[in-house]
Design a protein around this motif. Structure first.
Motif, PDB file in Angstrom:
ATOM      1  N   LEU A  38       0.899  -1.343   0.060  1.00  0.00           N
ATOM      2  CA  LEU A  38       0.041  -0.050   0.068  1.00  0.00           C
ATOM      3  C   LEU A  38       0.940   1.254  -0.037  1.00  0.00           C
ATOM      4  O   LEU A  38       0.642   2.257  -0.686  1.00  0.00           O
ATOM      5  CB  LEU A  38      -0.960   0.037   1.328  1.00  0.00           C
ATOM      6  CG  LEU A  38      -2.195  -1.027   1.097  1.00  0.00           C
ATOM      7  CD1 LEU A  38      -2.925  -1.084   2.312  1.00  0.00           C
ATOM      8  CD2 LEU A  38      -3.062  -0.622   0.027  1.00  0.00           C
ATOM      9  N   GLU A  39       2.001   1.193   0.839  1.00  0.00           N
ATOM     10  CA  GLU A  39       2.778   2.610   0.971  1.00  0.00           C
ATOM     11  C   GLU A  39       3.670   2.762  -0.554  1.00  0.00           C
ATOM     12  O   GLU A  39       3.603   3.709  -0.883  1.00  0.00           O
ATOM     13  CB  GLU A  39       3.692   2.368   1.946  1.00  0.00           C
ATOM     14  CG  GLU A  39       3.322   2.487   3.051  1.00  0.00           C
ATOM     15  CD  GLU A  39       4.174   2.235   4.468  1.00  0.00           C
ATOM     16  OE1 GLU A  39       5.480   1.566   4.278  1.00  0.00           O
ATOM     17  OE2 GLU A  39       3.877   2.931   5.511  1.00  0.00           O
ATOM     18  N   ALA A  40       3.831   1.495  -1.374  1.00  0.00           N
ATOM     19  CA  ALA A  40       4.685   1.576  -2.412  1.00  0.00           C
ATOM     20  C   ALA A  40       3.472   2.291  -3.532  1.00  0.00           C
ATOM     21  O   ALA A  40       4.015   3.081  -4.288  1.00  0.00           O
ATOM     22  CB  ALA A  40       5.171   0.483  -2.720  1.00  0.00           C
ATOM     23  N   ALA A  41       2.523   1.637  -3.649  1.00  0.00           N
ATOM     24  CA  ALA A  41       1.535   1.972  -4.267  1.00  0.00           C
ATOM     25  C   ALA A  41       1.029   3.481  -4.264  1.00  0.00           C
ATOM     26  O   ALA A  41       0.770   4.355  -5.218  1.00  0.00           O
ATOM     27  CB  ALA A  41       0.247   1.124  -4.328  1.00  0.00           C
ATOM     28  N   LEU A  42       0.860   3.845  -2.902  1.00  0.00           N
ATOM     29  CA  LEU A  42       0.521   5.340  -2.529  1.00  0.00           C
ATOM     30  C   LEU A  42       1.734   6.495  -3.049  1.00  0.00           C
ATOM     31  O   LEU A  42       1.332   7.534  -3.563  1.00  0.00           O
ATOM     32  CB  LEU A  42       0.169   5.652  -1.435  1.00  0.00           C
ATOM     33  CG  LEU A  42      -1.395   4.758  -0.876  1.00  0.00           C
ATOM     34  CD1 LEU A  42      -1.423   4.987   0.637  1.00  0.00           C
ATOM     35  CD2 LEU A  42      -2.271   5.411  -1.847  1.00  0.00           C
ATOM     36  N   THR A  43       3.071   6.060  -2.862  1.00  0.00           N
ATOM     37  CA  THR A  43       4.051   6.861  -3.162  1.00  0.00           C
ATOM     38  C   THR A  43       4.109   7.047  -4.575  1.00  0.00           C
ATOM     39  O   THR A  43       4.267   7.921  -5.169  1.00  0.00           O
ATOM     40  CB  THR A  43       5.334   5.985  -2.688  1.00  0.00           C
ATOM     41  OG1 THR A  43       5.289   6.017  -1.375  1.00  0.00           O
ATOM     42  CG2 THR A  43       6.605   7.003  -3.092  1.00  0.00           C
ATOM     43  N   HIS A  44       3.931   5.891  -5.435  1.00  0.00           N
ATOM     44  CA  HIS A  44       3.957   5.962  -6.922  1.00  0.00           C
ATOM     45  C   HIS A  44       2.702   6.628  -7.208  1.00  0.00           C
ATOM     46  O   HIS A  44       2.997   6.998  -8.616  1.00  0.00           O
ATOM     47  CB  HIS A  44       4.275   4.599  -7.438  1.00  0.00           C
ATOM     48  CG  HIS A  44       5.631   4.028  -7.116  1.00  0.00           C
ATOM     49  ND1 HIS A  44       6.798   4.524  -7.120  1.00  0.00           N
ATOM     50  CD2 HIS A  44       5.830   2.699  -6.452  1.00  0.00           C
ATOM     51  CE1 HIS A  44       7.759   3.737  -6.760  1.00  0.00           C
ATOM     52  NE2 HIS A  44       7.248   2.633  -6.430  1.00  0.00           N
TER      53      HIS A  44
END
Length: 52
Positions: A38-44
């Motif tokens: 989730l953190e990776a998806a939101l960062t990208h």
């Protein structure tokens, strides 16, 4: 994480199995794997214009 929120989440069985396998290969708990993804998806995502 010092501040946490518990949620109940329903996942399709096949998605759950994929997440469990990914967590296992990354040597993370299922919870940690979901947070990581989730953190990776939101960062990208970066606030794209395509979201409703």
């Amino acid at each position: 994480m010092t501040d946490e929120k518990r949620i109940s989440l329903r996942l399709p069985t096949d998605l759950h199995a994929r997440l469990v396998e990914q967590a296992r290969s990354d040597r993370r708990s299922l919870n940690s794997e979901i947070i990581h993804l989730l953190e990776a998806a939101l960062t990208h995502a970066g606030g794209d214009d395509k979201s409703p």
